[in-house]
Design a protein around this motif. Structure first.
Motif, PDB file in Angstrom:
ATOM      1  N   THR A  88     -21.576  -4.801  16.247  1.00 30.51           N
ATOM      2  CA  THR A  88     -22.167  -5.806  15.339  1.00 30.51           C
ATOM      3  C   THR A  88     -20.691  -6.349  14.555  1.00 30.51           C
ATOM      4  O   THR A  88     -20.945  -7.322  13.847  1.00 30.51           O
ATOM      5  N   LEU A  89     -19.479  -5.866  15.040  1.00 31.58           N
ATOM      6  CA  LEU A  89     -18.286  -6.280  14.010  1.00 31.58           C
ATOM      7  C   LEU A  89     -17.602  -6.985  14.667  1.00 31.58           C
ATOM      8  O   LEU A  89     -16.345  -7.315  14.265  1.00 31.58           O
ATOM      9  N   GLY A  90     -17.943  -7.424  16.203  1.00 36.58           N
ATOM     10  CA  GLY A  90     -16.771  -8.054  16.565  1.00 36.58           C
ATOM     11  C   GLY A  90     -17.239  -8.952  17.786  1.00 36.58           C
ATOM     12  O   GLY A  90     -18.760  -9.026  18.092  1.00 36.58           O
ATOM     13  N   ASP A  91     -16.424  -9.561  18.804  1.00 34.80           N
ATOM     14  CA  ASP A  91     -17.165 -10.045  19.917  1.00 34.80           C
ATOM     15  C   ASP A  91     -17.502  -9.210  20.953  1.00 34.80           C
ATOM     16  O   ASP A  91     -18.660  -9.453  21.712  1.00 34.80           O
TER      17      ASP A  91
ATOM     18  N   VAL B 181     -22.868   9.530  17.688  1.00 37.30           N
ATOM     19  CA  VAL B 181     -21.895   8.790  18.280  1.00 37.30           C
ATOM     20  C   VAL B 181     -22.796   7.450  18.882  1.00 37.30           C
ATOM     21  O   VAL B 181     -21.977   6.230  18.611  1.00 37.30           O
ATOM     22  N   THR B 182     -24.065   7.339  19.106  1.00 30.67           N
ATOM     23  CA  THR B 182     -24.834   6.317  19.034  1.00 30.67           C
ATOM     24  C   THR B 182     -24.748   5.436  18.126  1.00 30.67           C
ATOM     25  O   THR B 182     -24.709   3.997  18.176  1.00 30.67           O
ATOM     26  N   ALA B 183     -24.641   5.788  16.834  1.00 33.27           N
ATOM     27  CA  ALA B 183     -24.659   4.937  15.678  1.00 33.27           C
ATOM     28  C   ALA B 183     -23.224   4.345  15.306  1.00 33.27           C
ATOM     29  O   ALA B 183     -23.165   3.064  15.116  1.00 33.27           O
ATOM     30  N   ALA B 184     -22.232   5.139  15.795  1.00 34.97           N
ATOM     31  CA  ALA B 184     -21.081   4.406  15.750  1.00 34.97           C
ATOM     32  C   ALA B 184     -20.632   3.370  16.698  1.00 34.97           C
ATOM     33  O   ALA B 184     -20.122   2.287  16.401  1.00 34.97           O
ATOM     34  N   PHE B 185     -21.268   3.382  18.214  1.00 38.79           N
ATOM     35  CA  PHE B 185     -21.073   2.474  19.283  1.00 38.79           C
ATOM     36  C   PHE B 185     -21.824   1.202  18.487  1.00 38.79           C
ATOM     37  O   PHE B 185     -21.654   0.164  18.705  1.00 38.79           O
TER      38      PHE B 185
ATOM     39  N   MET C 143     -18.724  -9.173  28.316  1.00 37.97           N
ATOM     40  CA  MET C 143     -19.473  -7.881  29.036  1.00 37.97           C
ATOM     41  C   MET C 143     -19.414  -6.571  28.128  1.00 37.97           C
ATOM     42  O   MET C 143     -18.209  -6.263  27.820  1.00 37.97           O
ATOM     43  N   PRO C 144     -20.376  -6.236  27.504  1.00 37.34           N
ATOM     44  CA  PRO C 144     -20.462  -4.918  26.753  1.00 37.34           C
ATOM     45  C   PRO C 144     -19.921  -3.855  27.509  1.00 37.34           C
ATOM     46  O   PRO C 144     -19.829  -3.506  28.819  1.00 37.34           O
ATOM     47  N   ILE C 145     -19.298  -2.628  26.909  1.00 35.17           N
ATOM     48  CA  ILE C 145     -18.781  -1.545  27.550  1.00 35.17           C
ATOM     49  C   ILE C 145     -19.951  -0.805  27.462  1.00 35.17           C
ATOM     50  O   ILE C 145     -20.511  -0.183  26.747  1.00 35.17           O
ATOM     51  N   ARG C 146     -20.081  -0.077  28.725  1.00 31.74           N
ATOM     52  CA  ARG C 146     -21.318   0.728  29.117  1.00 31.74           C
ATOM     53  C   ARG C 146     -21.251   1.919  28.758  1.00 31.74           C
ATOM     54  O   ARG C 146     -20.206   2.703  29.365  1.00 31.74           O
ATOM     55  N   ILE C 147     -21.985   2.714  28.086  1.00 26.45           N
ATOM     56  CA  ILE C 147     -21.806   4.050  27.633  1.00 26.45           C
ATOM     57  C   ILE C 147     -23.284   4.917  28.126  1.00 26.45           C
ATOM     58  O   ILE C 147     -24.467   4.340  27.988  1.00 26.45           O
TER      59      ILE C 147
END
Length: 317
Positions: free
Chosen positions: A30-33, A21-25, A1-5
């Protein structure tokens, strides 16, 4: 489940506060599960114009559920937004259910208006720090910090500091490797301590005369040397008396104060970011005597070098 921001916007928000901040999230996702799902929110939904004129499509507050993290951005419109009772109620409700609530720049004013910052240590853009203190006297404002983490509340200074905060959040959620790789993708520093100054001493002391700008740069590169008024005056071919008067008029402080501020900045960087002994740092930065450096730290930062190092190591966010 993704972390909801949840990313809370309002008319005349600062576009880069939201985009950074959006770009960082997004990149971290894209870099992990595991990853993030970011939703832009506003009072009524639809397109919300930033202060630049560009707009972002948003979802109305009434149509959203709970979030893991709420991020409130800053911008020119924060004064009107902080007076909106519906926004205050939404922020308070999310604070009761979310794992953490965050702000970028003057977004801290909305958190304060919602009653979330009383008794907490926070930061905002340095130009607005005194205003925040005056308006909300129960809030402990750290005017010079890049970002501050106090319990479930995170606050950051302007634009790039929001990215620093987002990278700290990513590191907390997904681990140091993902945080580091996200920073590499964004071509930014991975770990800029939250307590680091928002702006450099050289920028603060920008002179109205080019020769003094050049001299300040030379001082910054030669902090180990004796930097008396006589020595500095000779660098710009002036008499000591005329130099002191002209320097203060152009830079806004005495030569001795300028030298101390540059030494303090260099010393703090080494204290926070290295394991060098305090005595060595005192020599490297021209204080020479550790006790002299300690007294300067207490005057400027309200804590000795050892405490600054402990805070940087124990609370890297």
């Amino acid at each position: 489940m993704p972390i909801r921001i949840g990313l809370l916007l309002y008319p005349d928000f600062q576009l880069l506060d939201a985009a950074g901040v959006t770009a960082a999230f997004e990149i971290a996702s894209t870099l992990g599960d595991a990853g993030y799902e970011t939703t832009a929110l506003s009072l009524h939904g639809g397109l919300v114009r930033s202060s630049s004129g560009m707009a972002i499509e948003t979802v109305p507050l009434a149509a959203v559920g709970a979030f893991d993290t709420l991020v409130v951005v800053g911008g020119e419109g924060h004064r009107q937004a902080m007076a909106c009772l519906e926004l205050q109620a939404f922020i308070r409700h999310q604070a009761g259910t979310a794992r953490r609530v965050c702000s970028v720049c003057t977004g801290a004013f909305l958190l304060a208006a919602a009653g979330l910052l009383d008794g907490r240590r926070v930061t905002t853009h340095w130009q607005q720090a005194e205003v925040l203190k005056a308006r909300f006297p129960e809030v402990r404002v750290s005017a010079d910090a890049i970002h501050v983490h106090d319990g479930p509340v995170w606050t950051s200074a302007g634009i790039s500091a929001g990215i620093d905060m987002a990278l700290a959040l990513v590191t907390e959620d997904l681990g140091a490797d993902i945080g580091r790789r996200t920073a590499q993708q964004m071509v930014v520093f991975y770990h800029r301590p939250g307590g680091q100054s928002q702006f450099s001493a050289l920028l603060e002391m920008g002179s109205t005369q080019e020769r003094f700008d050049d001299l300040l740069g030379w001082i910054r590169s030669n902090l180990q040397q004796r930097l008396t008024v006589d020595i500095l005056a000779s660098r710009v071919s002036m008499s000591p008396r005329n130099f002191s008067r002209s320097f203060r008029a152009a830079v806004g402080m005495s030569p001795a104060r300028a030298v101390e501020k540059l030494r303090l900045e260099a010393a703090r960087e080494r204290v926070e970011q290295s394991a060098l002994p305090i005595e060595t740092i005192a020599v490297m930065t021209g204080f020479h005597d550790p006790e002299r450096m300690r007294r300067a730290f207490v005057r400027e930062f309200h804590q000795p070098p050892q405490a600054v190092r402990r805070n940087a190591n124990c609370n890297p966010n």
